[in-house]
Design an enzyme around this catalytic site. Structure first.
Site, short mmCIF file in Angstrom:
data_model
loop_
_atom_site.label_atom_id
_atom_site.label_comp_id
_atom_site.label_asym_id
_atom_site.label_seq_id
_atom_site.Cartn_x
_atom_site.Cartn_y
_atom_site.Cartn_z
N SER A 564 0.95 -0.90 0.10
CA SER A 564 0.22 0.22 -0.01
C SER A 564 0.79 1.25 -0.38
O SER A 564 1.77 1.78 -1.21
CB SER A 564 -0.71 -0.27 1.64
N ASP A 649 -9.72 -3.63 -5.69
CA ASP A 649 -9.17 -3.11 -4.28
C ASP A 649 -9.69 -1.06 -4.66
O ASP A 649 -10.25 -0.84 -5.41
CB ASP A 649 -7.66 -2.89 -4.41
N HIS A 684 -8.22 -5.01 -1.30
CA HIS A 684 -7.06 -4.44 -0.81
C HIS A 684 -6.21 -5.19 0.57
O HIS A 684 -5.29 -5.46 0.06
CB HIS A 684 -7.07 -3.12 -0.23
#
Length: 712
Positions: A564, A649, A684
């Site tokens: 991330s 995501d 995600h």
């Protein structure tokens, strides 16, 4: 004839994919990776023109996009086919250490003991409770294994129980976009009511009447939680009443109930500013009142006890936060009185309140500390923690009238424990220790230490290490260096049984506590954001150089990992110092910083302005562009790279890593590996099952172990 045709087709496919029919343990012949089409798009801002050849990838409904992602997946699968059996064995190895028939430490709330358990062979948790005592019979609430059976992805969260213990609101996500649907279940009959609210954060809270439910709804495009609604049990969601609309696009809003159960609270927070509203929980149809109006740069959070609110805040330049007190009647900041003063060398992270004690969660010199204080001032002390590589913090403490503090503790080389500590008698009881199965684990075989690397500007950057006692320090040992470094999120030196698969194969594991996190207090975060963001990247690089200099590893054996915002870190690092790393793992990486931050329609963008800056202002635009990984790909050698993403995501859109890999393929001048692995069903957080997620870790570990020559 049909069988012959099928055989001929299979043979042709084998030729096309050059090696897919060979022994799976043999490395495949080099095949040509997918080459994405270039469709130049001019992006202009502040008189600056960027040409994005892969901008067209930002449409997940476009078949051409899906074809490209599938082609990359096929290439990754083919090029790693020789490690498939190894991935499977790693998965089984990691899984074998986990106790499958496990359960949480029970906690008591409003007359019931609540437990989460897992059963052998099952991916998802079962939530149950027992009335009055642990000797009572199980009362099942939710079996997520049954609820998930028709879904590729499943997540349940936000269980909230009515004051009379009869109903539970809960929320599910079956897409992995973090858009939850709230429903209500009767815990006595098992009936799920017709009430259904879609596109929420998943959290909800009951008024004390047991029929009024509050929840936060998301903007369907940006996914920002911007509205708080009131729902009456038994009515349609279309009739729900809008209680609060957070119109500032840099804020998110949420709702909860205080531990005292007296107040419902609406929170509005941005990176730098917060504001709360309160309402008597006995009057759920009343009007919320502002606790204290938002003031740019002032953060605060509130806890309630015995006619007073305790306010954790950075007000009056209290960078590391202080604790203040206000009465129920006078909550505005002008009435706040100092309770625990600000300290330059101690970050005050939280406070837990009990009838006779309060407990401060502090961080000093990077280390967690728990301070226990009697309200009458007759006693105060710290729990003793001796290691420099440990994690400790308060756990579930829902009861006011108790002398028991529940906390957790683990060292980087030893499993976690959940402990009840009697604050009056100063005695402790370990309720649960993590079991590492398989019969091979012995914590005496592992060593931990904390090092301090000197950054290029003189700052001392901590590094937490764990390794097997037989590991050599002559520069030949492989080392995986991990970091995050954003949002003030601190990555503590935690234990991981999964990580043993690396340590037992000679790897050293290092967590670099770089600027952008809060490991060394709030100033450590402030020094790694906005126009100081590059400190995050150079800290990581300087830690790598330090580890090489001290012979913990070498550039031929050093690997880096981040996900991330930590994936942004990986992207910046490989542009700035690619020669330091043999391989890099970038999970769901945020790499197209400028384009994303200029697009306010992308989920969560506007709320990030205080973290990265607003590129609509030229100063921030220029600074972002100078480090944005996608914008700074050059014709040079890059390390071996494994990049992963999820099609759904909601945090980092899949097209960022997809575009990045396409551009890297176009420009890189080496023959190192470059893989894009897209989970076409997840978002995600990756796969939702507790064991399915291990398969993703097995892919990452197999990638670096294969590069290191440690794959069979």
């Amino acid at each position: 004839m049909k069988l012959l045709v099928l055989r001929n087709c299979f043979f042709i496919l084998c030729l096309i994919f050059a090696g897919s029919c060979q022994n799976s343990k043999e490395k495949p012949m080099r095949i040509t990776p997918p080459i994405a089409k270039k469709k130049p798009t001019k992006l202009e801002k502040h008189g600056d023109i960027r040409v994005d050849d892969y901008y067209w990838m930002n449409d997940r409904e476009d078949q051409e996009v899906l074809d490209y992602l599938n082609a990359e997946n096929a290439y990754y699968q083919e090029m790693t086919s020789h490690t498939k059996e190894f991935q499977d064995s790693l998965f089984q190895e990691m899984k074998s250490r986990i106790k499958e028939d496990d359960s949480s430490v029970p906690y008591k709330y409003n007359g019931y003991w609540y437990i989460t358990k897992y059963e052998t062979g099952q991916e998802y948790p079962i939530y149950l409770r027992r009335k009055d005592s642990m000797e009572s019979k199980d009362e099942p609430m939710f079996d997520c294994n049954q609820m998930a059976k028709d879904h590729e992805y499943f997540k349940l969260r936000g269980i909230a129980i009515t004051p009379d213990n009869t109903l539970a609101s809960f929320a599910t996500d079956t897409v992995s976009r973090r858009q939850y649907t709230i429903q209500v279940k009767n815990l006595e009959t098992g009936k799920i009511y017709d009430d259904k609210v879609e596109n929420t954060t998943g959290s909800s809270v009951w008024g004390n009447d047991g029929k009024t439910l509050f929840y936060a709804k998301k903007d369907p495009v940006t996914l920002r939680s911007d509205k708080i609604y009131r729902h009456t049990l038994g009515t349609s969601a279309e009739e729900d009443v809008l209680v609060f609309h957070e119109k500032d696009s840099t804020f998110n809003t949420f709702v909860y109930k205080t531990k005292s159960r007296k107040y419902l609270v609406i929170g509005s927070v941005s990176t730098l500013t917060s504001e709360y509203q309160i309402l008597d929980a006995n009057d759920p149809e009343g009007d919320f009142k502002i606790f204290s109006p938002r003031e740019r740069g002032v953060e605060y959070s509130i806890a309630h006890y015995n006619g007073n609110f305790f306010v954790l805040t950075n007000k009056d330049s209290a960078t590391n936060f202080k604790l203040m007190r206000a009465t129920d009647e006078k909550t505005d900041a002008k009435f706040w009185e100092e309770f625990i003063p600000h300290r330059d060398d101690v970050l005050l992270e939280d406070v837990d309140i009990f009838k006779d004690y309060y407990v401060l969660s502090e961080r000093e010199n990077g280390l967690n500390k728990l301070k226990i204080v009697r309200w009458d001032g007759s006693d105060n002390y710290y729990l003793p923690f001796e290691s420099e590589t440990y994690v400790a913090g308060t756990s579930v403490n829902l009861d006011f009238d108790t002398q028991e503090l529940r906390y957790y503790y683990n060292e980087m080389g030893a499993p976690y424990a959940v402990i009840d500590f009697n604050m009056a008698k100063k005695t402790k009881k370990t309720l649960k220790e993590q079991e590492v199965l398989g019969g091979k684990f012995d914590k005496a075989n592992y060593r931990t230490e904390r090092l301090w690397a000197t950054a290029r500007d003189g700052a001392k950057v901590p590094i937490s290490l764990v390794y097997h006692k037989d590991t050599k320090f002559d520069g030949t040992s492989p080392l995986l260096q991990y970091a995050y470094g954003s949002y003030g999120s601190t990555i503590d030196p935690y234990f991981s049984s999964i990580r043993l698969s690396l340590l037992d194969r000679g790897f050293i594991y290092a967590i670099a506590h770089i600027r952008g996190g809060e490991y060394l207090g709030r100033p450590w975060y402030e020094d790694g954001k906005l126009l100081k963001k590059k400190n995050t990247f150079t800290d990581f690089i300087d830690c790598s150089k330090f580890l090489i200099e001290k012979k913990y590893t070498s550039a031929e054996h050093l690997y880096a990992s981040g996900g991330s915002a930590g994936g942004l870190l990986m992207g910046a690092v490989v542009n700035m110092a690619p020669e330091l790393y043999k391989g890099v793992i970038a999970a769901v990486p945020f790499v197209d910083v400028v384009t994303t931050m200029l697009d306010s329609s992308i989920p969560l963008t506007t709320g990030e302005y205080d973290e990265w800056g607003n590129p609509n202002e030229k100063e921030f635009y220029d600074y972002m562009k100078s480090y944005s990984p996608y914008d700074n790909v050059e014709a040079m050698n890059y390390p071996n790279m494994y990049v992963s993403t999820g099609l759904h995501d909601s945090q980092v859109q899949y097209w960022e890593p997809a575009k990045w890999v396409a551009k890297l393929r176009e420009h890189k001048t080496d023959h190192n590996l470059l893989f894009l692995d897209t989970n076409m069903d997840a978002g995600h957080g990756g796969a939702s099952g507790r064991f399915e997620s291990l398969k993703e870790t097995a892919k990452e570990y197999a990638f670096i172990l294969d590069l290191e020559g440690k794959a069979p």
